[in-house]
Design an enzyme around this catalytic site. Structure first.
Site, PDB file in Angstrom:
ATOM      1  N   THR A 152     174.229  52.339 123.631  1.00  0.00           N
ATOM      2  CA  THR A 152     173.920  53.360 122.619  1.00  0.00           C
ATOM      3  C   THR A 152     174.923  54.504 122.802  1.00  0.00           C
ATOM      4  O   THR A 152     176.006  54.456 122.251  1.00  0.00           O
ATOM      5  CB  THR A 152     172.465  53.844 122.726  1.00  0.00           C
ATOM      6  N   LYS A 179     172.269  49.026 130.069  1.00  0.00           N
ATOM      7  CA  LYS A 179     172.710  50.154 129.249  1.00  0.00           C
ATOM      8  C   LYS A 179     171.933  51.393 129.654  1.00  0.00           C
ATOM      9  O   LYS A 179     170.775  51.316 130.081  1.00  0.00           O
ATOM     10  CB  LYS A 179     172.550  49.883 127.750  1.00  0.00           C
ATOM     11  N   THR A 190     165.655  55.857 131.642  1.00  0.00           N
ATOM     12  CA  THR A 190     165.773  55.409 130.263  1.00  0.00           C
ATOM     13  C   THR A 190     166.915  54.447 130.134  1.00  0.00           C
ATOM     14  O   THR A 190     168.055  54.853 130.000  1.00  0.00           O
ATOM     15  CB  THR A 190     166.033  56.582 129.331  1.00  0.00           C
ATOM     16  N   ASN A 393     173.436  64.873 122.045  1.00  0.00           N
ATOM     17  CA  ASN A 393     172.015  64.764 121.683  1.00  0.00           C
ATOM     18  C   ASN A 393     171.638  65.600 120.484  1.00  0.00           C
ATOM     19  O   ASN A 393     170.686  65.265 119.775  1.00  0.00           O
ATOM     20  CB  ASN A 393     171.163  65.110 122.909  1.00  0.00           C
ATOM     21  N   THR A 398     172.659  62.302 113.429  1.00  0.00           N
ATOM     22  CA  THR A 398     173.558  62.727 112.342  1.00  0.00           C
ATOM     23  C   THR A 398     174.974  62.229 112.540  1.00  0.00           C
ATOM     24  O   THR A 398     175.753  62.220 111.612  1.00  0.00           O
ATOM     25  CB  THR A 398     173.576  64.252 112.262  1.00  0.00           C
TER      26      THR A 398
END
Length: 398
Positions: A152, A179, A190, A393, A398
Site C-alpha cells: 500500500t 506488507k 498493521t 496520511n 486523495t
C-alpha cells in the site's frame, strides 16, 4: 541439540516446493503495471495457522476465516490491495463468498481464505476482482509480482526465503512476503504477512511457533501507535519435503519474521531511523514491556529522533508516564554505549551532548534504559516520525 544450517535464498515464495503465486491488475490501482489482486496456492492441502489484529473491529476477511471449523485445512489464499473490506458488515463477508464461489468454478480450491488491505469502509469491487481469475496464471511462481501487489504505502517490496539443511542431509524451505509501512503498533502491527513452508511440521507446532514468532517480531514494532482492522500473519505448510526439525524451523521462522518486521520499520512512512528501545532492570518483564512499548510509541520521542535531538528528558518522562515502578535516582539512560543520564550525570556536558548527537545521526542505534530495580527486561523497536508521514496520511484517500 540438533545441528542445522540456514541459507538465505533469492526469489521469495518461488523456493518452496508445491506453492504457486502470481498477481494481476484489475483496475483498483491506477498504475496498471502493479498488481492489485494476488494469490498463493498449494498443489497439496495445507495446514494453516494465523494470528490476527487485536482491533475489536476485525475486517470481513478475518471474520470469514473464523467461520471455518478449528483446525481446517486449505490450499488457497486470495489477497487484494486498495480496499480493506473492513467495517462492511455482513455484506463484506458475503462478497468474499461470491468471489470464492466464482473462483471455485475455475479452480479446485478447498476452504479458500482471503486477506485485504487498503481503505476502510468500502465494499469490495467484486466485479473487478473476479476478472482476475481469467488472467492469473495459477501455475506461476511469481513471488516478485505477488509481493509488490500487496503493497500500500510501502516504498519497497518485502520478501524473504531460506533453505534449512538438517544434519542428516535432508532439508526444507521457508519463504514469506509481507506488507506494512504505516498504522504500525505493537498489538499485532498493521501489516499482512504470508509465510509458506514445505516442512513436515505438526499443526500444533505451527500454532505455537507462529504465536511465539509474532511476539518477538511484529508485536515489538511501532511506527505510529495505530492498530489496523486487517492485521494478519498466516503460516501454510504443505509438508511436501517430508522433513522437519522443531529447533531448526523455529530459528528460521523467527529470523524471517524479525527481519520482515525490521523492514517494515525501515519503511515506516517517511522514516529515516530504526531504533531499539531496551528496558532492563525493571521490577518484572511485564513492566519492562510496558515501558519499552511506551517509548516506541511516544510521538515526542519519535519527533526527537527525527530532529536528532539528544533530549533524554523525553525518554525519562515517557517511562515515568507509563505507570511502572521507577526511580530517577536508580535510572540510567544510554544511547548505544554512551551514558547520557544517571543520578550523577543529570545534565549533558557539551562533549557528551555532541557524542549523543553523532549517535542520533545514525540510521540505527539503541536506547537502553536501566531502571536499576529488578530483573525484568524487554526490547521494543520504533522509528522516527517525519514530515513525510503527515503528508502520506493526510493524502491517503486523495
Amino acid at each position: 541439540m540438533s545441528n542445522f544450517t540456514i541459507t538465505p535464498l533469492e526469489g521469495g515464495l518461488a523456493n518452496v516446493e508445491g506453492f504457486y503465486c502470481d498477481a494481476v491488475n484489475v483496475g483498483m490501482r491506477p498504475d496498471a503495471s502493479q498488481g492489485d489482486v494476488a494469490f498463493i496456492r498449494s498443489d497439496e492441502i495445507c495446514d494453516i495457522a494465523a494470528v490476527f489484529t487485536s482491533n475489536k473491529f476485525q475486517a470481513a476477511p478475518i471474520k470469514h476465516y473464523q467461520r471455518y471449523e478449528k483446525g481446517f485445512r486449505t490450499n488457497f489464499i486470495l489477497i487484494n490491495a486498495k480496499n480493506a473490506n473492513a467495517m462492511t458488515g455482513r455484506k463484506g463477508i458475503e462478497d468474499i463468498d461470491t468471489i470464492m464461489s466464482t473462483l471455485s468454478s475455475k479452480l479446485d480450491i478447498l476452504n479458500p481464505v482471503m486477506s485485504s488491505t487498503g481503505v476502510i469502509g468500502y465494499r469490495l469491487p467484486v466485479d473487478k476482482i473476479v476478472t482476475a481469475f481469467d488472467t492469473l496464471d495459477f501455475n506461476a511462481k511469481n513471488s516478485d509480482k505477488a509481493a509488490q501487489a500487496i503493497m500500500t504505502t510501502d516504498s519497497f517490496k518485502k520478501e524473504l526465503a531460506c533453505k534449512v539443511e538438517l544434519e542428516d542431509g535432508t532439508h526444507f524451505n521457508i519463504a514469506a512476503i509481507c506488507k506494512g509501512a504505516g498504522m504500525i503498533n505493537p498489538a499485532m502491527a498493521t501489516m499482512l504477512c504470508f509465510i509458506i513452508t514445505d516442512a513436515d511440521i505438526p499443526k500444533t507446532d505451527m500454532d505455537v511457533l507462529l504465536h511465539e514468532g509474532t511476539e518477538h517480531s511484529f508485536n515489538r514494532i511501532s511506527v505510529d501507535g495505530d492498530t489496523s482492522t486487517n492485521d494478519t500473519v498466516m503460516l501454510l505448510a504443505n509438508k511436501k519435503s517430508g522433513n522437519y526439525d522443531k529447533a531448526a524451523f523455529a530459528k528460521a521462522l523467527n529470523t524471517i519474521m524479525f527481519e520482515l518486521a525490521m523492514m517494515i520499520l525501515k519503511d515506516g512512512e517517511g522514516a529515516n531511523k530504526l531504533v531499539a528501545f531496551k528496558v532492563k532492570g525493571a521490577k518484572d518483564e511485564e513492566e519492562a514491556h510496558i515501558a519499552a512499548t511506551a517509548l516506541s510509541n511516544s510521538l515526542l520521542v519519535k519527533t526527537a529522533l527525527f530532529g536528532e535531538d539528544p533530549n533524554w528528558g523525553r525518554i525519562a518522562s515517557t517511562i515515568g508516564a507509563s505507570g511502572i515502578t521507577c526511580d530517577d535516582t536508580t535510572l540510567t539512560i544510554h544511547y548505544d554505549d554512551l551514558l547520557i543520564y544517571s543520578d550523577e550525570f543529570r545534565e549533558l556536558d557539551k562533549e557528551r551532548e555532541e557524542q549523543a548527537y553523532n549517535i542520533m545521526k545514525q540510521e540505527q542505534f539503541t536506547v537502553t534504559c536501566d531502571l536499576g530495580l529488578g530483573e525484568g527486561s524487554y526490547t521494543a523497536y520504533g522509528c522516527d516520525l517525519s514530515y513525510e508521514y503527515v503528508k502520506i496520511n493526510a493524502e491517503y484517500r486523495t
